[in-house]
Design a protein around this motif. Structure first.
Motif, PDB file in Angstrom:
ATOM      1  N   LEU A 123      10.950   7.586   8.076  1.00 32.92           N
ATOM      2  CA  LEU A 123       9.491   7.544   8.211  1.00 32.92           C
ATOM      3  C   LEU A 123       9.176   7.494   9.692  1.00 32.92           C
ATOM      4  CD1 LEU A 123       6.548   7.098   7.191  1.00 32.92           C
ATOM      5  CD2 LEU A 123       7.044   4.647   7.203  1.00 32.92           C
ATOM      6  N   LEU A 124       8.430   8.465  10.159  1.00 25.97           N
ATOM      7  CA  LEU A 124       8.018   8.513  11.554  1.00 25.97           C
ATOM      8  C   LEU A 124       6.525   8.273  11.621  1.00 25.97           C
ATOM      9  CD1 LEU A 124       8.322   9.272  14.606  1.00 25.97           C
ATOM     10  CD2 LEU A 124       7.951  11.651  13.910  1.00 25.97           C
ATOM     11  N   ILE A 125       6.126   7.302  12.428  1.00 20.47           N
ATOM     12  CA  ILE A 125       4.714   7.060  12.692  1.00 20.47           C
ATOM     13  C   ILE A 125       4.471   7.488  14.136  1.00 20.47           C
ATOM     14  CG2 ILE A 125       2.837   5.374  12.780  1.00 20.47           C
ATOM     15  CD1 ILE A 125       4.505   3.587  10.937  1.00 20.47           C
ATOM     16  N   THR A 126       3.645   8.479  14.322  1.00 23.07           N
ATOM     17  CA  THR A 126       3.389   8.963  15.674  1.00 23.07           C
ATOM     18  C   THR A 126       2.187   8.247  16.279  1.00 23.07           C
ATOM     19  OG1 THR A 126       1.984  10.740  14.850  1.00 23.07           O
ATOM     20  CG2 THR A 126       4.325  11.232  15.155  1.00 23.07           C
ATOM     21  N   ALA A 127       2.193   8.153  17.614  1.00 20.67           N
ATOM     22  CA  ALA A 127       1.063   7.558  18.348  1.00 20.67           C
ATOM     23  C   ALA A 127       0.646   6.250  17.700  1.00 20.67           C
ATOM     24  CB  ALA A 127      -0.099   8.541  18.407  1.00 20.67           C
ATOM     25  N   SER A 128       1.574   5.315  17.637  1.00 22.12           N
ATOM     26  CA  SER A 128       1.332   4.071  16.885  1.00 22.12           C
ATOM     27  C   SER A 128       0.159   3.282  17.454  1.00 22.12           C
ATOM     28  CB  SER A 128       2.591   3.213  16.885  1.00 22.12           C
ATOM     29  OG  SER A 128       2.914   2.835  18.206  1.00 22.12           O
ATOM     30  N   ARG A 129      -0.433   2.501  16.571  1.00 24.83           N
ATOM     31  CA  ARG A 129      -1.572   1.651  16.917  1.00 24.83           C
ATOM     32  C   ARG A 129      -1.230   0.219  16.535  1.00 24.83           C
ATOM     33  NH1 ARG A 129      -5.616   5.536  13.444  1.00 24.83           N
ATOM     34  NH2 ARG A 129      -5.443   7.412  14.750  1.00 24.83           N
ATOM     35  N   ASN A 185      13.448  17.351  -4.318  1.00 24.46           N
ATOM     36  CA  ASN A 185      13.620  18.747  -3.919  1.00 24.46           C
ATOM     37  C   ASN A 185      12.809  19.099  -2.664  1.00 24.46           C
ATOM     38  OD1 ASN A 185      11.079  18.669  -4.989  1.00 24.46           O
ATOM     39  ND2 ASN A 185      11.336  20.420  -6.356  1.00 24.46           N
ATOM     40  N   GLU A 186      12.211  18.099  -2.045  1.00 26.36           N
ATOM     41  CA  GLU A 186      11.468  18.308  -0.807  1.00 26.36           C
ATOM     42  C   GLU A 186      12.266  17.749   0.363  1.00 26.36           C
ATOM     43  OE1 GLU A 186       7.927  16.202  -2.165  1.00 26.36           O
ATOM     44  OE2 GLU A 186       6.831  18.108  -2.129  1.00 26.36           O
ATOM     45  N   ARG A 187      12.045  18.313   1.533  1.00 27.02           N
ATOM     46  CA  ARG A 187      12.783  17.875   2.712  1.00 27.02           C
ATOM     47  C   ARG A 187      11.888  17.161   3.721  1.00 27.02           C
ATOM     48  NH1 ARG A 187      15.756  17.635  -0.258  1.00 27.02           N
ATOM     49  NH2 ARG A 187      17.476  19.015  -0.825  1.00 27.02           N
ATOM     50  N   GLU A 188      10.615  17.499   3.715  1.00 24.60           N
ATOM     51  CA  GLU A 188       9.720  16.902   4.697  1.00 24.60           C
ATOM     52  C   GLU A 188       8.295  16.906   4.157  1.00 24.60           C
ATOM     53  OE1 GLU A 188      10.472  18.123   8.762  1.00 24.60           O
ATOM     54  OE2 GLU A 188       8.316  18.178   9.165  1.00 24.60           O
ATOM     55  N   LYS A 189       7.561  15.814   4.477  1.00 24.27           N
ATOM     56  CA  LYS A 189       6.143  15.754   4.119  1.00 24.27           C
ATOM     57  C   LYS A 189       5.376  15.072   5.233  1.00 24.27           C
ATOM     58  CE  LYS A 189       4.348  15.346   0.036  1.00 24.27           C
ATOM     59  NZ  LYS A 189       3.966  14.920  -1.327  1.00 24.27           N
ATOM     60  N   HIS A 190       4.123  15.477   5.359  1.00 17.88           N
ATOM     61  CA  HIS A 190       3.271  14.898   6.400  1.00 17.88           C
ATOM     62  C   HIS A 190       2.022  14.329   5.758  1.00 17.88           C
ATOM     63  CE1 HIS A 190       5.324  16.958   9.861  1.00 17.88           C
ATOM     64  NE2 HIS A 190       5.759  17.694   8.862  1.00 17.88           N
ATOM     65  N   VAL A 249       0.850  -1.187   0.000  1.00 16.97           N
ATOM     66  CA  VAL A 249       0.000   0.000   0.000  1.00 16.97           C
ATOM     67  C   VAL A 249       0.884   1.234   0.000  1.00 16.97           C
ATOM     68  CG1 VAL A 249      -1.718   1.317   1.282  1.00 16.97           C
ATOM     69  CG2 VAL A 249      -1.875  -1.188   1.179  1.00 16.97           C
ATOM     70  N   HIS A 250       0.646   2.112  -0.953  1.00 21.24           N
ATOM     71  CA  HIS A 250       1.418   3.344  -1.032  1.00 21.24           C
ATOM     72  C   HIS A 250       1.061   4.272   0.122  1.00 21.24           C
ATOM     73  CE1 HIS A 250       1.743   7.586  -2.518  1.00 21.24           C
ATOM     74  NE2 HIS A 250       2.975   7.164  -2.710  1.00 21.24           N
ATOM     75  N   LEU A 251       2.079   4.765   0.819  1.00 22.74           N
ATOM     76  CA  LEU A 251       1.850   5.666   1.951  1.00 22.74           C
ATOM     77  C   LEU A 251       2.105   7.113   1.571  1.00 22.74           C
ATOM     78  CD1 LEU A 251       3.551   3.630   4.835  1.00 22.74           C
ATOM     79  CD2 LEU A 251       1.114   3.796   4.292  1.00 22.74           C
ATOM     80  N   ILE A 252       3.273   7.373   1.047  1.00 19.23           N
ATOM     81  CA  ILE A 252       3.642   8.767   0.818  1.00 19.23           C
ATOM     82  C   ILE A 252       4.790   8.842  -0.173  1.00 19.23           C
ATOM     83  CG2 ILE A 252       5.339   8.949   2.678  1.00 19.23           C
ATOM     84  CD1 ILE A 252       3.979  11.627   3.431  1.00 19.23           C
ATOM     85  N   LEU A 253       4.805   9.887  -0.979  1.00 13.90           N
ATOM     86  CA  LEU A 253       5.894  10.147  -1.900  1.00 13.90           C
ATOM     87  C   LEU A 253       6.564  11.457  -1.517  1.00 13.90           C
ATOM     88  CD1 LEU A 253       5.985   9.996  -5.762  1.00 13.90           C
ATOM     89  CD2 LEU A 253       6.380  12.176  -4.647  1.00 13.90           C
ATOM     90  N   ILE A 254       7.880  11.483  -1.593  1.00 14.35           N
ATOM     91  CA  ILE A 254       8.605  12.732  -1.371  1.00 14.35           C
ATOM     92  C   ILE A 254       9.555  12.925  -2.538  1.00 14.35           C
ATOM     93  CG2 ILE A 254      10.380  11.621   0.091  1.00 14.35           C
ATOM     94  CD1 ILE A 254      10.360  14.309   1.734  1.00 14.35           C
ATOM     95  N   ARG A 255       9.554  14.109  -3.109  1.00 17.03           N
ATOM     96  CA  ARG A 255      10.380  14.382  -4.268  1.00 17.03           C
ATOM     97  C   ARG A 255      11.771  14.812  -3.821  1.00 17.03           C
ATOM     98  NH1 ARG A 255       6.721  14.014  -8.233  1.00 17.03           N
ATOM     99  NH2 ARG A 255       4.592  14.607  -7.748  1.00 17.03           N
TER     100      ARG A 255
END
Lengths: 117, 110
Positions: B74-80, B52-57, B44-50
């Motif tokens: 990759l940081l997952i906060t408040a994990s479940r 020229n980018e430094r951070e994405k949420h 499952v695709h979660l997130i793409l970062i290019r």
């Protein structure tokens, strides 16, 4: 829309037998990719179709593997004869365009878990 | 050898804690993506970062990219407990064929 569908979900065959895996991409997706993950190892690229043409098959391990995509719709991956080291999970993915040029990524199927005994 | 390598290979945490996974790669990239694989399911695709980018949420996910160090996290906060899965980074090196690593196996204990 329906996702990428792969079947069977599981297959257990004996060494030397033949197995055919099938992948139905999202309708209209020209690009179709096959990947394989052997237990505990990385997900490795096998090949890439654009419509019915093999764009890149550099990842195919040997000539026991044959992939086809007749008519540019679904694809099959045949392993003949299967060897023990072919065991793993085979993933298929499709995309409408090539490359990470859009943010939605590639759509993967659930995979086929192949066990060769 | 694979382009991307995730670290650690395995991570076990308690529900509510944060989980951080890292990905290092060898050659220059155009983009980097993170995927998740639940047991017995597809990627499952979660997130793409290019590049020229430094951070994405995205929701509880935070991805950083440091092209000088050729690494991403990759940081997952408040994990479940439902976050239990294998996480992979995939890099696009210009051939437009995503290249994956071995993945990080995350277990979140309820």
């Amino acid at each position: 829309e329906a996702g990428v569908t792969q079947f069977p979900s599981h297959s257990v065959i004996e060494k030397g037998q033949t197995v055919t895996l099938r992948c139905d991409p999202i309708s209209g997706h020209d690009n179709l990719y096959w990947y394989r993950r052997v237990m505990g190892k990385e997900i490795k690229f096998l090949l890439h179709f654009v419509k019915e043409s093999k764009q890149d098959e550099s990842g195919m391990p040997n000539n026991r593997f044959l992939a086809e995509r007749t008519g540019g719709t679904y694809s099959t991956l045949k392993v003949q004869p299967a060897e023990l080291e072919d065991s793993g999970v085979y993933f298929c993915a499709s995309s409408s365009r090539t490359g990470f040029i859009y943010s939605s990524g590639y759509t993967f199927g659930s995979g086929t878990r192949l066990t060769v005994v | 050898s694979q382009q991307g390598e995730e670290d650690p290979q395995a991570l076990s945490i308690q529900e509510g804690e944060n989980a951080t996974m890292n990905c290092s790669y060898k050659t220059s990239i155009n983009n980097l993506q993170w995927y998740r694989q639940n047991s017995g399911r597809g990627l499952v695709h979660l997130i793409l970062i290019r590049s020229n980018e430094r951070e994405k949420h995205s929701g509880r996910l935070r991805v950083t990219l440091d092209t000088s160090k050729k690494s991403s996290s990759l940081l997952i906060t408040a994990s479940r407990a439902a976050d239990t899965a294998s996480y992979f980074c995939a890099t696009d090196v210009g051939s437009y064929i995503p290249t994956f690593g071995r993945g990080t196996s995350l277990i979140v204990h309820p």
